[in-house]
Write an enzyme that holds these catalytic residues in place. Structure first.
Site, PDB file in Angstrom:
ATOM      1  N   GLU A 484       0.852  -1.188   0.000  1.00 20.04           N
ATOM      2  CA  GLU A 484       0.000   0.000   0.000  1.00 20.04           C
ATOM      3  C   GLU A 484       0.895   1.248   0.000  1.00 20.04           C
ATOM      4  OE1 GLU A 484      -3.415  -0.512   2.355  1.00 20.04           O
ATOM      5  OE2 GLU A 484      -4.319   1.347   1.678  1.00 20.04           O
ATOM      6  N   GLU A 756      -2.457   0.651  13.313  1.00 21.23           N
ATOM      7  CA  GLU A 756      -3.596   1.030  12.474  1.00 21.23           C
ATOM      8  C   GLU A 756      -4.923   0.824  13.214  1.00 21.23           C
ATOM      9  OE1 GLU A 756      -3.972  -1.511   9.040  1.00 21.23           O
ATOM     10  OE2 GLU A 756      -5.152  -0.015   7.969  1.00 21.23           O
TER      11      GLU A 756
HETATM   12  C1  BGC Z   1      -5.405   2.659   4.559  1.00 20.52           C
HETATM   13  C2  BGC Z   1      -5.917   3.774   5.392  1.00 20.52           C
HETATM   14  C3  BGC Z   1      -6.873   4.547   4.579  1.00 20.52           C
HETATM   15  C4  BGC Z   1      -8.001   3.620   4.334  1.00 20.52           C
HETATM   16  C5  BGC Z   1      -9.144   4.236   3.633  1.00 20.52           C
HETATM   17  C6  BGC Z   1      -6.537   1.768   4.246  1.00 20.52           C
HETATM   18  O1  BGC Z   1      -6.172   0.702   3.501  1.00 20.52           O
HETATM   19  O2  BGC Z   1      -4.362   2.008   5.170  1.00 20.52           O
HETATM   20  O3  BGC Z   1      -5.165   4.283   6.329  1.00 20.52           O
HETATM   21  O4  BGC Z   1      -7.246   5.764   5.072  1.00 20.52           O
HETATM   22  O5  BGC Z   1      -7.579   2.467   3.665  1.00 20.52           O
HETATM   23  O6  BGC Z   1     -10.197   3.554   3.918  1.00 20.52           O
END
Ligand code: BGC
Length: 901
Positions: A484, A756
């Site tokens: 990501e 997270e």
């Molecule tokens: C990310 C986030 C992001 C989110 C949006 C995720 O996969 O890691 O931090 O804001 O997606 O929904």
């Protein structure tokens, strides 16, 4: 005798103090120290005043710009009666492309007739005209292997037979580049040219390489990596985001001592080949076969007759921009904290800190020996190496030895998010001296320091800072480890204010905002990630793409930089208009929204406790906020015709909110913490309904046993709203909560970065779903802003942004006996600390010169306070307000003692 010595020391102090008076230092040009490569035609100058006196203000300044270190001024501002010492624009005749300038500033303060004169600072302009670029884009001349895509090498030899005065290199690439002259790396940055929306804005870097050029024959070389340009990026293993070919653009301007010049450019005289980097992907890692290294290829004497020629290609030059933000550099180094074998029999090294970067490996082995380094953030509950949460990212570096002595390996065009590595195939024992983990991140100046008497909170601050370090890699990314690592707008806005306390993120975000504008869609919608690699349909979420308004405004508040508002205003307005066009009857109730992402949602939710907040209620709050910030910005910029238009819109948005989401008694249709927090923070409720709403928020928190339940959007404002409505005690309870969900739960679980999810590792040591479980996401670290602004009380009034008008209001509580915070502002160091000692409050403040502070001393009356040992004298100017004595202070160091009566 003792007395006499003391007296002497005192006299000495007094005399030295009275000699050292005003000085002027820390000269910045476009917020950087002696920058090389500015394409801003009107650079702005900033400086700091220092003095041993209190209440120092700048009375006047005079800037002189020179075209050589000595000589007559090229521009002399003359003596300007002004207090402005930050962002003073250059106002002389046009600055020349590629030229270096020097400048000094004289400053007069409110005490002395004689000015203080600074040391000389310098800056060098980048290319200001497209025609300055003589270089040609070159690509490898051989047919590339389209699967492995080994890193191409480029090479050119030239001779320099006269004495060199200066040599300046201008470099960029499609892909990433590492360039060398005579084998020495140009600059110490990595992942250059950085990441922008390449087809609209491609950064180049400018380097002073005078010292790298030898008399006689010289070799320029460059290695390219796939990087963000054509490497895998985004989800689904997608490649070639910006193009399928990587290319180099290189120009070297040499000025000889006799005044003549030569330009060496990338053109068809260069040669190309491949070397030891056989594979390189940001997510997957790098494969290096040292046996394939072209020995001596970076030096002039190397025989490249069997190399291929290069292909000239044509790409637009008008997208080239000089880098304005700090490059990515190698920062902290870590030695192994523990080397061990896991229950699964794997050899693992723990570096003790989760970070983004790489490991340097030293090894002595045979040619063909193959070492594989895998990366992981955590061990699983059995103590085994855990990589499932990296998803498709292989995060593996592979090194094949050439043999014959010590070899040192580290990757070039990849980084990993890790605390642990697994080592396979290492010849011999794993010894600590052969492994070093290095953190890599944008070399942004550190700005803040926060510490307290509570070790867990100090660890939380450490984790917040490391979340920031690990994710400020040219763009603000969500995470550094899985497939990501994207510039999610929501995460960036949520964390911005905390980020601006920890580091001076002015240029870092100014650059990112340019990409926000560049990638904004014609209808005003903003992509979820910037640079946009997810495609046009992924845009427009509330709280994510409101970053278009939130980040510029907060940047202005933090640094006082009006230019960023000018730069972003059209985009802010377009974003607001996008929302308006997506709304019905002033309600933003369409579109894709992430809502209060990752809010508390227990698996076993039999009593319906999950804290789900209506997405459109959230959207309405962010709509109002973006409009409010647009109004604020219009006022600052003097766009007076826009103000009444958006003020009228804001009234309607709030009315629509009340009609749709609030009952007559003031209950919100979503009874969650986030709903109340957003409604209160953005003033969505009429005055008379606010207090009861704050009460409901507090009740809700109690009903969860003093736990927060907020997700990404509610969390940053939660404690602020509590403090604003007089519930700092409740905020402290949340801050200090150690059970899940809370900020300290991960700390108690041994986290070294912010997670997270509130429960990335569950109390029974099992993990949340590997589909989304990063242990290095900064969003929940947004509490840092409250710690600095409310606990320590370091804040700023909007009428004096950039800490020109400081607010200092500490909040004592939570069982803390000491809290201290410091911040390097553009005016100098700002510090606020409090200590509880023997029933007294000791409050120390440091206020930089040329600023004013409104300081709230926690006391009920003036006669409870002494300052530097002397009783405070009551005056009409000193107010008493809600348990604080409010003072107006000029610069200086203050030591208050409060003895409550
Ligand atoms: C990310 C986030 C992001 C989110 C949006 C995720 O996969 O890691 O931090 O804001 O997606 O929904």
């Amino acid at each position: 005798m003792k007395k006499i010595v003391c007296l002497l020391i005192n006299m000495l102090l007094i005399t030295t103090c009275s000699v050292a008076q005003l000085s002027v230092h820390k000269l910045l040009t476009e917020n950087r120290i002696n920058p090389i490569g500015l394409d801003e035609r009107v650079p702005r100058f900033s400086w700091q005043l220092a003095s041993n006196k209190r209440n120092v203000f700048q009375a006047a300044y005079q800037i002189q710009v020179f075209t050589s270190a000595k000589g007559k001024a090229f521009w002399d501002s003359g003596k300007i009666l002004s207090a402005q010492s930050v962002f003073v624009p250059y106002a002389g005749s046009p600055l020349q492309s590629g030229k270096q300038y020097w400048w000094v500033v004289k400053v007069w303060d409110n005490y002395d007739k004689k000015p203080a004169v600074s040391d000389t600072a310098s800056f060098r302009m980048a290319f200001l005209n497209e025609s300055d670029w003589k270089a040609k884009w070159i690509e490898p001349g051989f047919a590339e292997d389209s699967v492995m895509r080994p890193s191409p090498l480029f090479r050119k030899v030239f001779s320099a037979n006269k004495k060199i005065l200066s040599a300046i290199a201008y470099i960029t690439a499609h892909g990433l580049y590492e360039a060398r002259i005579n084998g020495v790396k140009i600059g110490n940055a990595y992942f250059t040219p950085g990441w922008t929306s390449y087809n609209k804005r491609l950064q180049y870097q400018v380097y002073d390489v005078t010292n790298l050029i030898a008399k006689g024959s010289n070799a320029i070389t460059a290695t390219l990596g796939n990087g963000w340009y054509r490497g895998i990026i985004g989800f689904k293993n997608k490649e070639n985001m910006y193009g399928k070919d990587i290319a180099l653009l290189f120009q070297l301007e040499i000025t000889y001592a006799d005044g003549t010049t030569t330009t060496i450019i990338s053109d068809d005289s260069w040669k190309s080949s491949t070397g030891e980097i056989l594979y390189s992907q940001i997510y997957n890692g790098e494969l290096i076969d040292a046996g394939k290294e072209k020995k001596g290829w970076a030096l002039p004497g190397y025989d490249d007759t069997r190399w291929d020629s290069v292909k000239i290609t044509h790409y637009p030059i008008n997208v080239l921009v000089a880098t304005i933000n700090e490059p990515i550099k190698e920062k902290e180094h870590f030695k192994p904290a523990r080397i061990f074998t896991t229950p699964a029999g794997e050899h693992v090294i723990d570096f003790g800190q989760n970070l983004a970067g790489w490991v340097t490996v030293k090894v002595n082995g045979k040619g063909g020996d193959k070492i594989i380094i895998s990366h992981a953030e955590v061990l699983d509950k059995d103590g085994n190496f855990y990589t499932a949460n990296l998803r498709a990212a292989k995060a593996q570096d592979t090194y094949i030895l050439k043999g014959g002595g010590e070899e040192v390996f580290k990757p070039h065009f990849t980084w990993h998010g890790f605390r642990y590595i697994k080592v396979e195939g290492y010849p011999g024992e794993l010894r600590p001296e052969n492994f070093t983990a290095t953190a890599l991140y944008s070399d942004i100046p550190p700005a803040g320091d926060f510490r307290s008497s509570n070790a867990l909170i100090n660890q939380l601050q450490h984790n917040i800072q490391w979340g920031q370090k690990s994710n400020f890699i040219d763009v603000p990314t969500d995470c550094p480890q899985r497939d990501e690592r994207l510039g999610w707008t929501g995460d960036a806005q949520v964390f911005f204010r905390t980020a601006a306390f920890n580091m001076n993120v002015d240029n870092f975000f100014t650059k990112w905002l340019k990409d926000v504008s560049a990638d904004q869609l014609p209808n005003g919608s903003v992509p979820f990630v910037i640079p946009d690699v997810l495609g046009q349909r992924r845009s427009g979420s509330a709280g994510w793409d409101d970053a278009a308004c939130i980040v510029p405004w907060n940047l202005y508040v933090a640094y006082g930089d009006k230019r960023v508002l000018e730069q972003q205003y059209p985009g802010m307005k377009k974003w607001v208009e996008f929302i308006r066009n997506s709304s019905h009857n002033n309600l933003w109730n369409t579109g894709i929204h992430y809502g209060d992402w990752l809010f508390y949602s227990p698996d076993d939710d039999r009593d319906g406790k999950a804290a789900v907040t209506d997405k459109f209620l959230i959207a309405q709050c962010f709509y109002a906020n973006s409009v409010q910030l647009l109004i604020n910005t219009a006022r600052v910029l003097g766009n007076t015709e826009d103000v009444p238009v958006y003020e009228a819109l804001l009234v309607k948005i709030k009315q629509a909110f009340v009609k749709e989401y609030v009952t007559a008694s003031g209950r919100l249709v979503s009874g969650t913490q986030t709903a109340y927090v957003l409604a209160l923070n953005f003033d969505m409720l009429p005055e008379e309904l606010r207090e009861q709403a704050a009460g409901r928020l507090v009740e809700n928190i109690k009903s969860y046993g003093n736990h927060l339940t907020t997700g990404f959007l509610g969390t940053p404002y939660l404690c602020h709203v509590l403090s604003r409505f007089g519930f700092t005690d409740v905020a402290y309870k949340l801050l200090l909560q150690q059970e899940y969900p809370s900020w300290l739960y991960p700390v108690k679980m041994g986290a070294t970065t912010v997670w997270e999810r509130w429960d990335g590792i569950k109390p029974d040591s099992t993990f949340e779903s590997p589909a989304m479980n990063s242990f290095n996401h900064y969003s929940y670290g947004a509490i840092g802003d409250w710690m600095y602004r409310v606990m320590a009380g370091l804040d700023n009034y909007d009428d004096g942004p950039g800490y020109k008008h400081i607010k200092i209001q500490p909040h004592i509580g939570g069982g803390f006996t000491a809290v201290s915070a410091a911040l390097e502002t553009y005016y100098g160091k700002l510090r606020s600390s409090w200590v509880l000692e023997n029933g007294k409050i000791l409050m120390d403040l440091e206020i930089p010169a040329n600023t004013t502070a409104t300081a709230f001393v926690p006391a009920n009356a003036v006669n409870e306070i002494t300052e530097s040992g002397a009783a405070l004298i009551p005056s009409a100017k000193i107010k008493t307000e809600n348990g604080y004595v409010v003072l107006t202070l000029g610069s200086g160091i203050y030591h208050f003692v409060v003895s409550k009566k």
